[in-house]
Design an enzyme around this catalytic site. Structure first.
Site, mmCIF file in Angstrom:
data_model
loop_
_atom_site.group_PDB
_atom_site.id
_atom_site.type_symbol
_atom_site.label_atom_id
_atom_site.label_comp_id
_atom_site.label_asym_id
_atom_site.label_seq_id
_atom_site.Cartn_x
_atom_site.Cartn_y
_atom_site.Cartn_z
ATOM 1 N N ILE A 47 21.049 -33.166 -60.934
ATOM 2 C CA ILE A 47 22.046 -34.185 -61.243
ATOM 3 C C ILE A 47 21.893 -35.355 -60.273
ATOM 4 C CG2 ILE A 47 24.507 -34.741 -61.315
ATOM 5 C CD1 ILE A 47 25.051 -31.843 -62.089
ATOM 6 N N SER A 48 21.749 -35.038 -58.987
ATOM 7 C CA SER A 48 21.596 -36.085 -57.986
ATOM 8 C C SER A 48 20.866 -35.537 -56.766
ATOM 9 C CB SER A 48 22.960 -36.646 -57.569
ATOM 10 O OG SER A 48 23.723 -35.651 -56.905
ATOM 11 N N GLY A 50 20.151 -36.454 -52.498
ATOM 12 C CA GLY A 50 20.613 -37.264 -51.380
ATOM 13 C C GLY A 50 19.993 -36.790 -50.090
ATOM 14 N N GLU A 52 21.556 -35.449 -47.593
ATOM 15 C CA GLU A 52 22.173 -34.210 -47.127
ATOM 16 C C GLU A 52 22.042 -33.067 -48.110
ATOM 17 O OE1 GLU A 52 26.223 -34.780 -46.024
ATOM 18 O OE2 GLU A 52 25.718 -35.733 -44.115
ATOM 19 N N ALA A 53 22.096 -33.382 -49.406
ATOM 20 C CA ALA A 53 22.155 -32.305 -50.395
ATOM 21 C C ALA A 53 21.614 -32.745 -51.744
ATOM 22 C CB ALA A 53 23.600 -31.829 -50.555
ATOM 23 N N ASN A 54 21.243 -31.756 -52.543
ATOM 24 C CA ASN A 54 20.897 -31.974 -53.938
ATOM 25 C C ASN A 54 21.928 -31.258 -54.795
ATOM 26 O OD1 ASN A 54 18.630 -33.146 -52.864
ATOM 27 N ND2 ASN A 54 17.172 -32.029 -54.136
ATOM 28 N N LYS A 69 25.721 -27.465 -55.674
ATOM 29 C CA LYS A 69 25.329 -28.347 -54.572
ATOM 30 C C LYS A 69 24.683 -27.519 -53.475
ATOM 31 C CE LYS A 69 27.122 -32.080 -51.643
ATOM 32 N NZ LYS A 69 28.290 -32.953 -51.371
ATOM 33 N N ASP A 184 34.247 -41.798 -46.204
ATOM 34 C CA ASP A 184 32.985 -42.404 -46.650
ATOM 35 C C ASP A 184 33.111 -42.821 -48.114
ATOM 36 O OD1 ASP A 184 30.333 -43.258 -46.331
ATOM 37 O OD2 ASP A 184 29.543 -41.381 -47.119
ATOM 38 N N ASN A 189 30.158 -42.528 -54.375
ATOM 39 C CA ASN A 189 30.646 -41.146 -54.456
ATOM 40 C C ASN A 189 31.970 -41.046 -55.219
ATOM 41 O OD1 ASN A 189 32.349 -42.130 -52.398
ATOM 42 N ND2 ASN A 189 31.010 -41.285 -50.813
ATOM 43 N N ASP A 201 31.847 -35.647 -52.696
ATOM 44 C CA ASP A 201 31.315 -35.704 -51.325
ATOM 45 C C ASP A 201 32.443 -35.684 -50.295
ATOM 46 O OD1 ASP A 201 28.820 -35.802 -52.440
ATOM 47 O OD2 ASP A 201 28.576 -37.969 -52.196
#
Length: 247
Positions: A47-48, A50, A52-54, A69, A184, A189, A201
């Site tokens: 889906i996305s 980044g 820090e995480a997928n 996540k 953030d 997000n 997030d």
């Protein structure tokens, strides 16, 4: 198990370096545990991605869609993470080892999501977390389009005033009812699902009692005001801040 078959398929289709960072042996074991518990049946795609995480699209044992996540061990900014955790009394013991810190960071997001969801705020419903894996509600675009809900920076809002009013309402309730500050918040997000903004997030979200919360709140408000200018909305910083602080 279908879980590993799908994971291997992802490995072959995604960039090899990113895949090795996400699907290390320990993470695969965590995914197996979650599969045995019925939280994951298949992983079907990304889906996305980044720093820090997928986030992956999958199904549980009831064939209901879920968002999975996975925090990436090698690319996290541990200094920043430890600072956020250290200021949160909910996580007094988090250890100093890499895995321990990541596990606490993932659990922090789960707890923050749970806190907001239980108050009726628009965030994805968190289902469970285990070590560096968080499983939550999959948000689709609309009743007619079941593709993943896009972030605000990738859509053209039909009625931006309503959407930004809802975002400001979220900031207000997050602060005054959940005692949290996102920290953030921006168009990157916030997802648009069924024409409503959903905030994601939440790992860095900070308790209101944190000495940095005021600064983070002000930054969130400034970010949203900046994003609203894209639609020629002139939001008042003072009005929003006073509403939240006096809520």
């Amino acid at each position: 198990m279908r879980k590993l078959e799908e994971t291997k398929r992802l490995k072959s289709s995604e960039d090899k370096q990113v895949s090795s960072e996400v699907f290390d042996d320990k993470t695969l074991k965590v995914l197996y545990k979650l599969a045995k518990q019925g939280y994951i049946n298949t992983l079907n795609g990304v889906i996305s991605t980044g720093k820090e995480a997928n986030v992956f699209y999958g199904y549980d044992d009831d064939m209901m869609p879920v968002a999975v996540k996975i925090y990436r061990v090698v690319t996290l900014d541990f200094k920043k993470i430890k600072e956020y955790i250290a200021g949160d009394p909910r996580f007094k013991t988090h250890g100093n080892k890499t895995r321990q810190i990541i596990n606490t960071w993932t659990n922090k997001e789960f707890k923050n999501l749970s806190r907001l969801y239980n108050l009726g705020l628009r965030v994805p419903e968190p289902y469970t977390s285990l070590e560096n894996v968080l499983i939550m509600e999959y948000l689709d675009k609309s009743e007619d389009d079941h593709s993943a809900a896009p972030p605000l920076n990738k859509v053209k809002l039909k009625d931006p005033k309503i959407v930004f009013d809802e975002i400001i309402n979220f900031i207000d309730k997050c602060y005054n009812e959940a005692d949290l500050v996102h920290g953030d918040l921006s168009q990157y997000n916030i997802l648009l699902s069924h024409n409503h903004p959903y905030v994601i997030d939440l790992s860095q979200a900070t308790l209101r009692s944190n000495p940095s919360s005021r600064m983070l709140l002000e930054r969130d408000i400034k970010n949203i005001i900046y994003d609203a200018k894209k639609y020629k909305l002139n939001l008042s910083y003072d009005d929003i801040l006073n509403r939240v602080l006096n809520g």
